[in-house]
Design a protein around this motif. Structure first.
Motif, PDB file in Angstrom:
ATOM      1  N   ILE A   1       0.841  -1.203   0.000  1.00 51.07           N
ATOM      2  CA  ILE A   1       0.000   0.000   0.000  1.00 51.07           C
ATOM      3  C   ILE A   1       0.878   1.257   0.000  1.00 51.07           C
ATOM      4  O   ILE A   1       0.612   2.215  -0.736  1.00 51.07           O
ATOM      5  N   ALA A   2       1.931   1.235   0.815  1.00 54.59           N
ATOM      6  CA  ALA A   2       2.822   2.398   0.877  1.00 54.59           C
ATOM      7  C   ALA A   2       3.485   2.666  -0.471  1.00 54.59           C
ATOM      8  O   ALA A   2       3.597   3.824  -0.914  1.00 54.59           O
ATOM      9  N   LEU A   3       3.920   1.608  -1.147  1.00 54.13           N
ATOM     10  CA  LEU A   3       4.560   1.785  -2.457  1.00 54.13           C
ATOM     11  C   LEU A   3       3.573   2.287  -3.508  1.00 54.13           C
ATOM     12  O   LEU A   3       3.973   2.957  -4.467  1.00 54.13           O
ATOM     13  N   SER A   4       2.300   1.970  -3.340  1.00 49.92           N
ATOM     14  CA  SER A   4       1.311   2.497  -4.293  1.00 49.92           C
ATOM     15  C   SER A   4       1.221   4.011  -4.192  1.00 49.92           C
ATOM     16  O   SER A   4       0.953   4.692  -5.187  1.00 49.92           O
ATOM     17  N   HIS A   5       1.465   4.563  -3.007  1.00 49.16           N
ATOM     18  CA  HIS A   5       1.519   6.025  -2.858  1.00 49.16           C
ATOM     19  C   HIS A   5       2.746   6.593  -3.577  1.00 49.16           C
ATOM     20  O   HIS A   5       2.662   7.658  -4.212  1.00 49.16           O
ATOM     21  N   VAL A   6       3.874   5.910  -3.472  1.00 51.89           N
ATOM     22  CA  VAL A   6       5.079   6.337  -4.189  1.00 51.89           C
ATOM     23  C   VAL A   6       4.817   6.351  -5.688  1.00 51.89           C
ATOM     24  O   VAL A   6       5.186   7.288  -6.404  1.00 51.89           O
ATOM     25  N   SER A   7       4.162   5.293  -6.167  1.00 49.34           N
ATOM     26  CA  SER A   7       3.856   5.186  -7.585  1.00 49.34           C
ATOM     27  C   SER A   7       2.950   6.320  -8.055  1.00 49.34           C
ATOM     28  O   SER A   7       3.214   6.968  -9.069  1.00 49.34           O
ATOM     29  N   LYS A   8       1.879   6.551  -7.313  1.00 46.71           N
ATOM     30  CA  LYS A   8       0.926   7.586  -7.723  1.00 46.71           C
ATOM     31  C   LYS A   8       1.584   8.959  -7.748  1.00 46.71           C
ATOM     32  O   LYS A   8       1.373   9.744  -8.675  1.00 46.71           O
ATOM     33  N   ALA A   9       2.399   9.245  -6.728  1.00 49.84           N
ATOM     34  CA  ALA A   9       3.075  10.545  -6.677  1.00 49.84           C
ATOM     35  C   ALA A   9       4.033  10.710  -7.857  1.00 49.84           C
ATOM     36  O   ALA A   9       4.121  11.787  -8.466  1.00 49.84           O
ATOM     37  N   SER A  10       4.753   9.633  -8.197  1.00 47.66           N
ATOM     38  CA  SER A  10       5.663   9.693  -9.347  1.00 47.66           C
ATOM     39  C   SER A  10       4.890   9.959 -10.637  1.00 47.66           C
ATOM     40  O   SER A  10       5.306  10.778 -11.467  1.00 47.66           O
ATOM     41  N   CYS A  11       3.771   9.263 -10.804  1.00 47.91           N
ATOM     42  CA  CYS A  11       2.952   9.476 -12.009  1.00 47.91           C
ATOM     43  C   CYS A  11       2.480  10.928 -12.107  1.00 47.91           C
ATOM     44  O   CYS A  11       2.531  11.544 -13.175  1.00 47.91           O
ATOM     45  N   TYR A  12       2.021  11.467 -11.001  1.00 43.20           N
ATOM     46  CA  TYR A  12       1.540  12.853 -11.023  1.00 43.20           C
ATOM     47  C   TYR A  12       2.669  13.834 -11.286  1.00 43.20           C
ATOM     48  O   TYR A  12       2.484  14.834 -12.000  1.00 43.20           O
ATOM     49  N   ARG A  13       3.843  13.584 -10.750  1.00 44.09           N
ATOM     50  CA  ARG A  13       4.979  14.470 -11.052  1.00 44.09           C
ATOM     51  C   ARG A  13       5.308  14.428 -12.537  1.00 44.09           C
ATOM     52  O   ARG A  13       5.596  15.461 -13.158  1.00 44.09           O
ATOM     53  N   THR A  14       5.262  13.222 -13.115  1.00 42.82           N
ATOM     54  CA  THR A  14       5.573  13.082 -14.542  1.00 42.82           C
ATOM     55  C   THR A  14       4.542  13.806 -15.391  1.00 42.82           C
ATOM     56  O   THR A  14       4.882  14.466 -16.384  1.00 42.82           O
ATOM     57  N   ILE A  15       3.286  13.704 -15.009  1.00 45.63           N
ATOM     58  CA  ILE A  15       2.225  14.434 -15.727  1.00 45.63           C
ATOM     59  C   ILE A  15       2.449  15.939 -15.614  1.00 45.63           C
ATOM     60  O   ILE A  15       2.306  16.681 -16.601  1.00 45.63           O
ATOM     61  N   LYS A  16       2.820  16.389 -14.426  1.00 46.22           N
ATOM     62  CA  LYS A  16       3.063  17.827 -14.226  1.00 46.22           C
ATOM     63  C   LYS A  16       4.243  18.306 -15.064  1.00 46.22           C
ATOM     64  O   LYS A  16       4.236  19.421 -15.588  1.00 46.22           O
TER      65      LYS A  16
END
Length: 507
Positions: free
Chosen positions: A343-358
């Protein structure tokens, strides 16, 4: 590393040592005290059996068949039958490295003397490790209350049946043992149960996943540092005073590490055009990564206990000369740690995806849309489908699986953890995240190039150089699948983070 030797006592094995043996070829030696413990435990089992004490798996059957008596003249045949009947696992195979970790973990826990196994069979694990014999081990089929369906295949190889690898080459187990100068073992009472009944598959694979997560977090901190420079973001969330006020150790560690990477960077220069706060995927990165670090400490603590303790039933208590039925194969405590980590790594993943989109959004970067170098170049538009689909897999894999079990074996075995699957799905999350972080890194170095004439931090400068040596600036549209695979391999290589650590003098 091949010349290094790990001394096993049953009580002092570290996660790092498991990796050294399984991945780097370190040799194994069993302490003389542990060998004597094995001998004493074996003698106690015979003494108890001669006194007509019913001993589970020795002179009785196992599971629902615990009420069946096994006579002395059938000990070898019964234990061979036990190995055969428990070989019910299915592919894919565990890797050679993973099987080596499994062998090592099981050997170490046997040395506590709680099984009563033949010392010669216990030491066969050591000989297999040191001589390069690796049983073929299908890794699916265990419900996680001892990995009996899978570990039985190790027993199969020990008696010269099934397949094994010798020095990395697959062949029959009989041939592999012969090439290594080893004879197949002859099973005696309780040997079959001791071989099949432990959590060594989930624990062995779990140790390697934990080691990979530790490296992944260092990579995540590094990639975020590059993205912060690509965005021309704010460094205020890294201020050590803010972490002193909220003293969670993981976030403070990541914040300090990131600050080291970007030391000397242009982003510290005052800039009134810069927003005073960045999106949370940037602002909270150290905190999110830190949450995984904190969860990992819990998991490492209990997994270390697991690989240095007996998970055998029944449990032989040597100093009191008795044998006790128990439930020490129960692994709920540390399997829950893997669920938490997922679950914790899924937060890392989501944050990385959003940074890449930004980073592809000109409203945030003040650069070109999709970081295109020219109007006639599409650049990073379609790649968003790739990393978000990988994140969807992670989101699915982060759902708990430890509560999904049936009541088995005449409804006696009515609890389980699915621990091998929980570990294996965490392993998949880690692999997906390497791709996601890699794609973020592609965006961050492209943004850095588009900014031109800027000063990078001590660590980010080194990371940028390593990436650009293999992946050039995106000047015109090209096959990005090639770039994605290249960046994945760059990040996966231990040299990447190792060289950066040296550049910032962290070791």
């Amino acid at each position: 590393m091949e010349n290094e030797t790990v001394i096993l006592t049953g009580r002092s094995l570290t996660l790092e040592e498991v990796e050294k043996v399984s991945r780097k070829g370190a040799k194994v030696e069993v302490s003389s005290e542990a060998i004597q413990t094995l001998k004493d435990a074996r003698q106690l089992v015979y003494d108890l059996a001669n006194s007509d004490v019913p001993i589970y798996g020795f002179n009785t059957g196992v599971g629902w068949n615990k009420d069946k008596r096994v006579m002395k003249e059938f000990f070898q045949q019964y234990n061979t039958n036990l190995i055969h009947s428990h070989c019910v696992a299915v592919t894919p195979e565990a890797s050679i490295e993973e099987v080596r970790a499994v062998l090592l973990v099981r050997l170490n826990t046997l040395l506590l003397g709680c099984t009563g196994i033949q010392p010669e069979i216990a030491l066969m694990y050591m000989e297999m490790l040191n001589r390069g014999v690796t049983p073929v081990l299908p890794e699916r089929g265990s419900v996680g209350e001892a990995d009996i369906a899978c570990l039985s295949h190790i027993g199969l190889a020990m008696i010269g049946e099934g397949d094994a690898y010798f020095q990395g080459v697959k062949m029959s187990a009989k041939e592999a043992l012969s090439k290594a100068g080893l004879d197949p073992v002859v099973l005696g009472p309780k040997d079959g149960l001791a071989i099949v009944s432990s959590n060594a598959l989930s624990a062995g694979e779990g140790v390697l996943v934990v080691r990979d997560i530790e490296k992944l977090l260092d990579i995540a901190d590094m990639v975020y540092s590059l993205s912060l420079e690509g965005l021309n973001g704010n460094t205020s969330p890294l201020d050590p005073k803010t972490h002193e006020i909220r003293p969670f150790p993981g976030q403070a560690f990541s914040a300090e590490r990131i600050s080291k990477y970007i030391e000397g960077s242009y982003i510290y220069e005052p800039n009134w055009k810069k927003p005073v706060q960045d999106p949370l995927s940037f602002r909270s990165a150290a905190h999110i990564h830190g949450a995984v670090r904190d969860a990992l400490e819990y998991l490492k603590k209990y997994l270390t206990i697991q690989i240095n303790s007996s998970d055998d039933n029944p449990c032989l208590i040597l100093d009191e000369r008795r044998i006790v039925s128990c439930s020490n194969f129960e692994v709920t405590n540390w399997v829950l740690g893997f669920e938490m980590i997922g679950i914790a790594l899924s937060h890392v993943s989501k944050a990385s995806c959003y940074r890449t989109i930004k980073l592809s959004n000109n409203e945030f970067t003040k650069l070109s849309r999709f970081l295109a170098p020219a109007n006639n170049v599409i650049a990073y538009g379609t790649i968003q489908k790739a990393f978000t689909s990988l994140d969807a897999e992670i989101r699915h894999l982060s759902n708990p699986a430890t509560t999904d079990f049936f009541s088995l074996a005449g409804e006696i075995e009515d609890h389980a953890n699915n621990s091998p699957y929980v570990v294996q799905k965490t392993r998949k999350i880690v692999d997906n995240l390497l791709y996601i972080l890699g794609i973020e890194a592609l965006h961050s170095v492209q943004a850095i190039d588009l900014r031109t004439d800027i000063t990078l931090g001590k660590g980010t400068k080194k990371a940028y150089k390593i990436i650009r040596e293999k992946i050039p600036f995106y000047s015109e549209d090209r096959n990005l699948t090639i770039d994605i695979q290249k960046i994945y391999e760059i990040l996966k290589d231990d040299k990447f983070i190792g060289e950066i650590m040296k550049a910032v003098e962290l070791f």
